[in-house]
Design a protein around this motif. Structure first.
Motif, PDB file in Angstrom:
ATOM      1  N   ASN A 178      -1.553   3.209   1.214  1.00 12.05           N
ATOM      2  CA  ASN A 178      -1.087   1.979   0.560  1.00 12.05           C
ATOM      3  C   ASN A 178      -0.446   2.237  -0.803  1.00 12.05           C
ATOM      4  OD1 ASN A 178      -1.260  -0.352   2.070  1.00 12.05           O
ATOM      5  ND2 ASN A 178      -3.170  -1.073   1.189  1.00 12.05           N
ATOM      6  N   LYS A 179      -0.381   3.504  -1.212  1.00  7.96           N
ATOM      7  CA  LYS A 179       0.046   3.807  -2.583  1.00  7.96           C
ATOM      8  C   LYS A 179       1.481   3.372  -2.883  1.00  7.96           C
ATOM      9  CE  LYS A 179       1.601   8.583  -1.725  1.00  7.96           C
ATOM     10  NZ  LYS A 179       1.396  10.002  -2.088  1.00  7.96           N
ATOM     11  N   SER A 180       2.335   3.324  -1.868  1.00  8.95           N
ATOM     12  CA  SER A 180       3.733   2.948  -2.101  1.00  8.95           C
ATOM     13  C   SER A 180       3.959   1.445  -1.982  1.00  8.95           C
ATOM     14  CB  SER A 180       4.649   3.669  -1.109  1.00  8.95           C
ATOM     15  OG  SER A 180       4.404   3.223   0.213  1.00  8.95           O
ATOM     16  N   VAL A 181       2.894   0.699  -1.607  1.00 11.09           N
ATOM     17  CA  VAL A 181       3.012  -0.748  -1.465  1.00 11.09           C
ATOM     18  C   VAL A 181       2.710  -1.412  -2.802  1.00 11.09           C
ATOM     19  CG1 VAL A 181       2.150  -2.806  -0.282  1.00 11.09           C
ATOM     20  CG2 VAL A 181       2.337  -0.629   0.957  1.00 11.09           C
ATOM     21  N   LEU A 182       3.646  -2.211  -3.286  1.00 14.27           N
ATOM     22  CA  LEU A 182       3.484  -2.887  -4.575  1.00 14.27           C
ATOM     23  C   LEU A 182       2.529  -4.080  -4.420  1.00 14.27           C
ATOM     24  CD1 LEU A 182       4.433  -2.991  -7.537  1.00 14.27           C
ATOM     25  CD2 LEU A 182       6.240  -4.570  -6.778  1.00 14.27           C
ATOM     26  N   ASN A 183       1.450  -4.070  -5.166  1.00 13.90           N
ATOM     27  CA  ASN A 183       0.454  -5.144  -5.141  1.00 13.90           C
ATOM     28  C   ASN A 183      -0.014  -5.484  -3.728  1.00 13.90           C
ATOM     29  OD1 ASN A 183       0.704  -5.500  -7.981  1.00 13.90           O
ATOM     30  ND2 ASN A 183       2.533  -6.767  -7.654  1.00 13.90           N
ATOM     31  N   PRO A 184      -0.614  -4.547  -3.044  1.00 23.23           N
ATOM     32  CA  PRO A 184      -1.079  -4.813  -1.674  1.00 23.23           C
ATOM     33  C   PRO A 184      -2.177  -5.865  -1.637  1.00 23.23           C
ATOM     34  CG  PRO A 184      -1.989  -2.743  -2.494  1.00 23.23           C
ATOM     35  CD  PRO A 184      -0.976  -3.188  -3.502  1.00 23.23           C
ATOM     36  N   SER A 185      -2.165  -6.680  -0.591  1.00 17.68           N
ATOM     37  CA  SER A 185      -3.172  -7.729  -0.418  1.00 17.68           C
ATOM     38  C   SER A 185      -4.352  -7.247   0.411  1.00 17.68           C
ATOM     39  CB  SER A 185      -2.540  -8.954   0.261  1.00 17.68           C
ATOM     40  OG  SER A 185      -1.491  -9.477  -0.522  1.00 17.68           O
ATOM     41  N   THR A 186      -4.107  -6.247   1.280  1.00 16.55           N
ATOM     42  CA  THR A 186      -5.152  -5.708   2.138  1.00 16.55           C
ATOM     43  C   THR A 186      -5.030  -4.193   2.176  1.00 16.55           C
ATOM     44  OG1 THR A 186      -3.982  -5.539   4.280  1.00 16.55           O
ATOM     45  CG2 THR A 186      -4.747  -7.728   3.614  1.00 16.55           C
ATOM     46  N   MET A 187      -6.011  -3.531   2.744  1.00 16.57           N
ATOM     47  CA  MET A 187      -5.967  -2.078   2.869  1.00 16.57           C
ATOM     48  C   MET A 187      -5.052  -1.615   4.006  1.00 16.57           C
ATOM     49  SD  MET A 187      -9.776  -1.436   4.501  1.00 16.57           S
ATOM     50  CE  MET A 187      -9.546   0.334   4.598  1.00 16.57           C
ATOM     51  N   PHE A 188      -4.493  -2.588   4.752  1.00 25.67           N
ATOM     52  CA  PHE A 188      -3.623  -2.239   5.871  1.00 25.67           C
ATOM     53  C   PHE A 188      -2.186  -2.709   5.665  1.00 25.67           C
ATOM     54  CE2 PHE A 188      -7.857  -2.460   7.941  1.00 25.67           C
ATOM     55  CZ  PHE A 188      -7.920  -1.149   8.404  1.00 25.67           C
ATOM     56  N   ASP A 189      -1.811  -3.020   4.438  1.00 25.22           N
ATOM     57  CA  ASP A 189      -0.445  -3.474   4.175  1.00 25.22           C
ATOM     58  C   ASP A 189       0.599  -2.415   4.513  1.00 25.22           C
ATOM     59  OD1 ASP A 189      -1.616  -5.786   3.277  1.00 25.22           O
ATOM     60  OD2 ASP A 189      -0.481  -5.876   1.410  1.00 25.22           O
ATOM     61  N   TRP A 190       0.200  -1.157   4.550  1.00 25.12           N
ATOM     62  CA  TRP A 190       1.142  -0.075   4.880  1.00 25.12           C
ATOM     63  C   TRP A 190       1.641  -0.160   6.322  1.00 25.12           C
ATOM     64  CZ3 TRP A 190      -0.352   3.413   8.721  1.00 25.12           C
ATOM     65  CH2 TRP A 190      -1.716   3.414   9.058  1.00 25.12           C
ATOM     66  N   LEU A 191       0.988  -0.986   7.131  1.00 26.69           N
ATOM     67  CA  LEU A 191       1.398  -1.107   8.538  1.00 26.69           C
ATOM     68  C   LEU A 191       2.702  -1.879   8.688  1.00 26.69           C
ATOM     69  CD1 LEU A 191      -2.014  -1.908  10.286  1.00 26.69           C
ATOM     70  CD2 LEU A 191      -0.735   0.236  10.378  1.00 26.69           C
ATOM     71  N   SER A 192       2.851  -2.977   7.931  1.00 24.07           N
ATOM     72  CA  SER A 192       4.009  -3.853   8.106  1.00 24.07           C
ATOM     73  C   SER A 192       4.194  -4.733   6.883  1.00 24.07           C
ATOM     74  CB  SER A 192       3.821  -4.730   9.350  1.00 24.07           C
ATOM     75  OG  SER A 192       4.820  -5.733   9.443  1.00 24.07           O
ATOM     76  N   ARG A 193       5.443  -5.183   6.670  1.00 16.88           N
ATOM     77  CA  ARG A 193       5.721  -6.130   5.594  1.00 16.88           C
ATOM     78  C   ARG A 193       5.399  -7.558   6.009  1.00 16.88           C
ATOM     79  NH1 ARG A 193      11.886  -4.550   4.719  1.00 16.88           N
ATOM     80  NH2 ARG A 193      11.672  -4.707   6.999  1.00 16.88           N
ATOM     81  N   ASP A 194       5.111  -7.759   7.295  1.00 15.97           N
ATOM     82  CA  ASP A 194       4.798  -9.087   7.806  1.00 15.97           C
ATOM     83  C   ASP A 194       3.298  -9.344   7.642  1.00 15.97           C
ATOM     84  OD1 ASP A 194       4.254 -11.372   9.298  1.00 15.97           O
ATOM     85  OD2 ASP A 194       5.777 -10.912  10.805  1.00 15.97           O
ATOM     86  N   PRO A 195       2.897 -10.210   6.715  1.00 14.66           N
ATOM     87  CA  PRO A 195       1.469 -10.439   6.468  1.00 14.66           C
ATOM     88  C   PRO A 195       0.734 -10.999   7.686  1.00 14.66           C
ATOM     89  CG  PRO A 195       2.802 -12.068   5.306  1.00 14.66           C
ATOM     90  CD  PRO A 195       3.744 -11.034   5.823  1.00 14.66           C
ATOM     91  N   GLN A 196       1.431 -11.746   8.533  1.00 17.42           N
ATOM     92  CA  GLN A 196       0.798 -12.291   9.732  1.00 17.42           C
ATOM     93  C   GLN A 196       0.428 -11.187  10.713  1.00 17.42           C
ATOM     94  OE1 GLN A 196       3.542 -15.308  11.217  1.00 17.42           O
ATOM     95  NE2 GLN A 196       2.583 -16.890   9.962  1.00 17.42           N
ATOM     96  N   GLU A 197       1.302 -10.194  10.851  1.00 18.15           N
ATOM     97  CA  GLU A 197       1.017  -9.073  11.743  1.00 18.15           C
ATOM     98  C   GLU A 197      -0.138  -8.234  11.200  1.00 18.15           C
ATOM     99  OE1 GLU A 197       2.026  -8.478  14.665  1.00 18.15           O
ATOM    100  OE2 GLU A 197       3.661  -9.932  14.826  1.00 18.15           O
ATOM    101  N   VAL A 198      -0.165  -8.044   9.904  1.00 17.14           N
ATOM    102  CA  VAL A 198      -1.260  -7.295   9.281  1.00 17.14           C
ATOM    103  C   VAL A 198      -2.581  -8.026   9.510  1.00 17.14           C
ATOM    104  CG1 VAL A 198      -2.225  -6.463   7.110  1.00 17.14           C
ATOM    105  CG2 VAL A 198       0.226  -6.228   7.544  1.00 17.14           C
ATOM    106  N   GLN A 199      -2.558  -9.345   9.353  1.00 16.99           N
ATOM    107  CA  GLN A 199      -3.788 -10.128   9.537  1.00 16.99           C
ATOM    108  C   GLN A 199      -4.249 -10.094  10.995  1.00 16.99           C
ATOM    109  OE1 GLN A 199      -5.400 -11.389   6.813  1.00 16.99           O
ATOM    110  NE2 GLN A 199      -7.078 -11.585   8.298  1.00 16.99           N
ATOM    111  N   LYS A 200      -3.306 -10.102  11.933  1.00 17.29           N
ATOM    112  CA  LYS A 200      -3.657  -9.986  13.353  1.00 17.29           C
ATOM    113  C   LYS A 200      -4.413  -8.681  13.602  1.00 17.29           C
ATOM    114  CE  LYS A 200       0.226 -12.544  15.404  1.00 17.29           C
ATOM    115  NZ  LYS A 200       1.434 -12.397  16.259  1.00 17.29           N
TER     116      LYS A 200
END
Length: 308
Positions: A178-200
């Protein structure tokens, strides 16, 4: 489009969950999808339907230790007691042979995402004559760190237990993603920029689990094995290969590892290796905000290869 789900028995008696999508229009080809680590083939349902609408017969299965296969036999995050990586590669051969048995299907195209791409790369080192083409999605290059990780995982498996979830190996493997993700909301934000897909992904009980000590030992062994020059040389030279990845995917070292794999394949003698890096996309490019762009690139490549 007709979807069929079933379990197929492997040569060692274990049963693997399989899903097949039968197109209703003209049959263009057969694509088998290999999912990634800590997920399952059901997450590829949307794309499988897209391919089926294009005329492709699509098949996929849950690896050992994943998805519905783990419900039937085994546990989440565990391949096998011995030689687990080899076993899941063998599963691909056995599953696809059983699917294709007594069916008049065109030559198979193998699609592997992330861990599935590592399995696919080993598959073509052993069975490249059984497929027409290879698509590697979200793959990465083997490094010295994988060799070190393999030694650590083996020590943990021997001293702590093979079946124990390996929090240390999980942290070493994914802790920095997640280090390259600016202000990540979850520990899995590196998977996708789509927050709905990350939440799924987060909400799915069959996703995001921590693999066992033996699982990490098997995976790191496999990555080191497929990266050896002598093993790459076993792939038939006329096999078409497409490598696709996001430019912000840490698994592919933000593109560097993807091009390294392509270079290694070319140096091994492969004559038709293509790389497409999607600007700004993260690891799961099939679940990105502009995934239709990925669909279109794959569609064009498939059409091109079918004309060869």
């Amino acid at each position: 489009m007709e979807k069929v789900e079933k379990f197929l028995k492997m040569s060692d008696g274990q049963e693997l969950f399989v899903a097949c999508y039968e197109p209703t229009n003209l049959l263009r080809g057969h694509i088998h999808i290999l999912h990634g680590m800590a997920e399952h083939c059901g997450r590829y349902d949307t794309y499988a339907k897209q391919l089926a609408d294009m005329g492709y017969f699509v098949s996929m299965h849950d690896h050992r230790g994943h998805g519905q296969t783990s419900d039937r036999n085994g546990k989440l995050g565990f391949f096998a007691e011995h030689k687990g990586f080899e076993r899941v590669v063998r599963d691909v051969f056995e599953v696809t042979q059983l699917i294709r048995k007594n069916r008049d299907l065109p030559p198979m195209i193998l699609f592997g995402h992330s861990m599935g791409s590592f399995i696919a790369r080993r598959y073509v080192q052993l069975f490249s004559t059984t497929i027409k083409a290879l698509i590697l999605c979200g793959t990465g290059a083997g490094t010295r760190l994988h060799e070190i990780g393999n030694r650590v995982a083996n020590i943990l498996a021997q001293t702590k237990g093979k079946n124990i979830p390996s929090e240390l190996m999980d942290k070493l493997s994914f802790g920095s993603f997640n280090k390259s993700v600016l202000n990540p909301s979850t520990m899995f934000d590196w998977l996708s920029r789509d927050p709905q897909e990350v939440q799924k992904y987060i909400d799915d009980p069959k996703c995001g689990f921590i693999g066992t000590h033996q699982f990490f030992a098997d995976v790191t062994y496999g990555i080191s094995l497929i990266s050896k020059k002598e093993e790459m040389a076993r792939v038939r030279h006329d096999l078409p290969v497409l490598l696709i990845s996001g430019s912000e995917d840490p698994v592919g070292d933000y593109g560097v590892g993807v091009f390294k794999v392509a270079e290694q394949l070319t140096e091994a003698g492969l004559e038709n290796v293509c790389v497409y890096l999607f600007e700004g996309m993260r690891h799961e490019i099939l679940n990105e905000t502009n995934k239709e762009q990925v669909y279109e690139v794959i569609k064009r490549w498939l059409k091109h290869e079918q004309r060869l």
